[in-house]
Design a protein around this motif. Structure first.
Motif, PDB file in Angstrom:
ATOM      1  N   HIS A   5      -6.194  47.416  28.621  1.00  0.00           N
ATOM      2  CA  HIS A   5      -6.087  48.818  28.235  1.00  0.00           C
ATOM      3  C   HIS A   5      -5.656  49.710  29.399  1.00  0.00           C
ATOM      4  O   HIS A   5      -4.916  50.681  29.200  1.00  0.00           O
ATOM      5  N   GLU A   6      -6.118  49.399  30.587  1.00  0.00           N
ATOM      6  CA  GLU A   6      -5.729  50.222  31.739  1.00  0.00           C
ATOM      7  C   GLU A   6      -4.236  50.106  32.018  1.00  0.00           C
ATOM      8  O   GLU A   6      -3.564  51.108  32.298  1.00  0.00           O
ATOM      9  N   ALA A   7      -3.713  48.881  31.917  1.00  0.00           N
ATOM     10  CA  ALA A   7      -2.279  48.693  32.120  1.00  0.00           C
ATOM     11  C   ALA A   7      -1.486  49.412  31.038  1.00  0.00           C
ATOM     12  O   ALA A   7      -0.431  50.020  31.308  1.00  0.00           O
ATOM     13  N   LEU A   8      -1.978  49.351  29.802  1.00  0.00           N
ATOM     14  CA  LEU A   8      -1.314  50.039  28.702  1.00  0.00           C
ATOM     15  C   LEU A   8      -1.331  51.544  28.933  1.00  0.00           C
ATOM     16  O   LEU A   8      -0.303  52.226  28.770  1.00  0.00           O
ATOM     17  N   ALA A   9      -2.486  52.085  29.331  1.00  0.00           N
ATOM     18  CA  ALA A   9      -2.587  53.524  29.596  1.00  0.00           C
ATOM     19  C   ALA A   9      -1.664  53.932  30.742  1.00  0.00           C
ATOM     20  O   ALA A   9      -0.999  54.980  30.683  1.00  0.00           O
ATOM     21  N   SER A  10      -1.588  53.102  31.779  1.00  0.00           N
ATOM     22  CA  SER A  10      -0.712  53.415  32.917  1.00  0.00           C
ATOM     23  C   SER A  10       0.751  53.411  32.505  1.00  0.00           C
ATOM     24  O   SER A  10       1.544  54.251  32.962  1.00  0.00           O
ATOM     25  N   ALA A  11       1.136  52.471  31.642  1.00  0.00           N
ATOM     26  CA  ALA A  11       2.525  52.413  31.180  1.00  0.00           C
ATOM     27  C   ALA A  11       2.874  53.651  30.359  1.00  0.00           C
ATOM     28  O   ALA A  11       3.975  54.215  30.489  1.00  0.00           O
ATOM     29  N   ILE A  12       1.942  54.083  29.507  1.00  0.00           N
ATOM     30  CA  ILE A  12       2.175  55.294  28.713  1.00  0.00           C
ATOM     31  C   ILE A  12       2.260  56.501  29.631  1.00  0.00           C
ATOM     32  O   ILE A  12       3.121  57.385  29.456  1.00  0.00           O
ATOM     33  N   ALA A  13       1.384  56.560  30.626  1.00  0.00           N
ATOM     34  CA  ALA A  13       1.401  57.671  31.567  1.00  0.00           C
ATOM     35  C   ALA A  13       2.744  57.737  32.306  1.00  0.00           C
ATOM     36  O   ALA A  13       3.305  58.826  32.500  1.00  0.00           O
ATOM     37  N   THR A  14       3.245  56.583  32.709  1.00  0.00           N
ATOM     38  CA  THR A  14       4.551  56.559  33.383  1.00  0.00           C
ATOM     39  C   THR A  14       5.644  57.090  32.460  1.00  0.00           C
ATOM     40  O   THR A  14       6.512  57.881  32.875  1.00  0.00           O
ATOM     41  N   LYS A  15       5.587  56.682  31.210  1.00  0.00           N
ATOM     42  CA  LYS A  15       6.554  57.178  30.213  1.00  0.00           C
ATOM     43  C   LYS A  15       6.496  58.695  30.106  1.00  0.00           C
ATOM     44  O   LYS A  15       7.529  59.361  29.932  1.00  0.00           O
TER      45      LYS A  15
END
Length: 290
Positions: A5-15
């Motif tokens: 989930h943290e990696a997913l949240a970080s990817a969305i944040a980068t987007k």
């Protein structure tokens, strides 16, 4: 496959062009991360209705009630997961700071919460299709099975055998409809202390919101916010503008039994059995005293 989930949240944040490091909140039924002054909430691929509900309620509430609510900033889908970006409200959840709050301030906070929830329930409910519920249909489905539902959650038969008769005696039919939070609990109510003392600073988490009779809200308030502490429920009701009467404990208990997430076994573990109480009325008198 287990999701990071943290990696997913970080990817969305980068987007979204967010550079802060994510910090995950400790509690919650879905993953929630703080990025500085913004909060990112993730919903699983099959949870479109929850994000639709939360987004609709945030947009309807924003700027309408005294207690701050998160401002919705962005929403979308990433790798089939749905996300909602919000502006963070200030303060800490009551459950994390409760021991730091003196008794007089607790009463004042509950009075303020009652005032805010009265405003909440007065918000117009038109065009809230993602939040609307068929209350009569809910009752028609749930009431005949209430004993089994609580038994299935581990409730002892001596309590389960009382449920149907108790609800028949104490549930009050109500044609009123209001926008409800439905999970007003210390984990979702924020507060902070300034030079003038403690004040409420926000209320969060709207995915379980619904349009229903306003007394339904009292279940979570009584079980998870006032928690049987003397003076708190009376202060909440005073702020809300509803005078106390002797039927309140049993009416709240009936709502708690009928709550879609109702779990009397869990309530007993949280609030106790009132020194060996043997009836639901005795439990209600202890748990929901003024």
């Amino acid at each position: 496959m287990e999701i990071d989930h943290e990696a997913l949240a970080s990817a969305i944040a980068t987007k979204l062009g967010i550079e802060e490091t994510p910090v995950r909140y400790k509690t919650g039924s879905v993953p929630v991360f703080r990025f500085g002054e913004r909060v990112l909430k993730l919903f699983r691929p099959n949870e479109e209705r929850y994000i639709a509900t939360e987004l609709a309620v945030l947009r309807r509430l924003h700027g309408r009630i005294t207690i701050p609510t998160p401002e919705a900033l962005d929403t979308g889908t990433f790798d089939e997961w749905h996300y909602l970006l919000m502006r963070r409200v200030e303060g800490d959840p009551l459950d994390e700071i409760w021991s730091d709050i003196d008794p007089r301030s607790r009463v004042a906070l509950m009075r303020s919460l009652g005032e805010s929830m009265a405003q909440f329930h007065a918000v117009p409910t038109d065009d809230l299709d993602d939040v609307a519920s068929d209350w009569p249909a809910f009752l028609a489905e749930y009431r005949p099975t209430v004993r089994k539902k609580h038994l299935d959650k581990g409730l002892a038969e001596r309590w389960a055998d009382q449920l149907d008769a108790f609800v028949e005696r104490w549930y009050v039919e109500d044609d009123r409809r209001a926008l409800l939070h439905t999970e007003v609990m210390r984990q979702h109510v924020m507060a902070q202390r300034d030079a003038d003392g403690w004040r409420l600073s926000g209320i969060v988490d709207y995915e379980p919101s619904m349009v229903a009779p306003p007394d339904y809200e009292l279940a979570s308030v009584g079980v998870f916010t006032t928690c049987g502490e003397p003076g708190l429920l009376a202060a909440y009701l005073e702020g809300y503008g509803t005078p106390w009467d002797e039927s309140f404990p049993n009416r709240i208990m009936a709502q708690a039994i009928l709550h879609r997430y109702g779990n009397l076994k869990w309530y007993l573990e949280r609030l106790g059995d009132a020194d060996g109480a043997t009836t639901l009325e005795a439990l209600a008198a202890d748990w929901f005293k003024p």
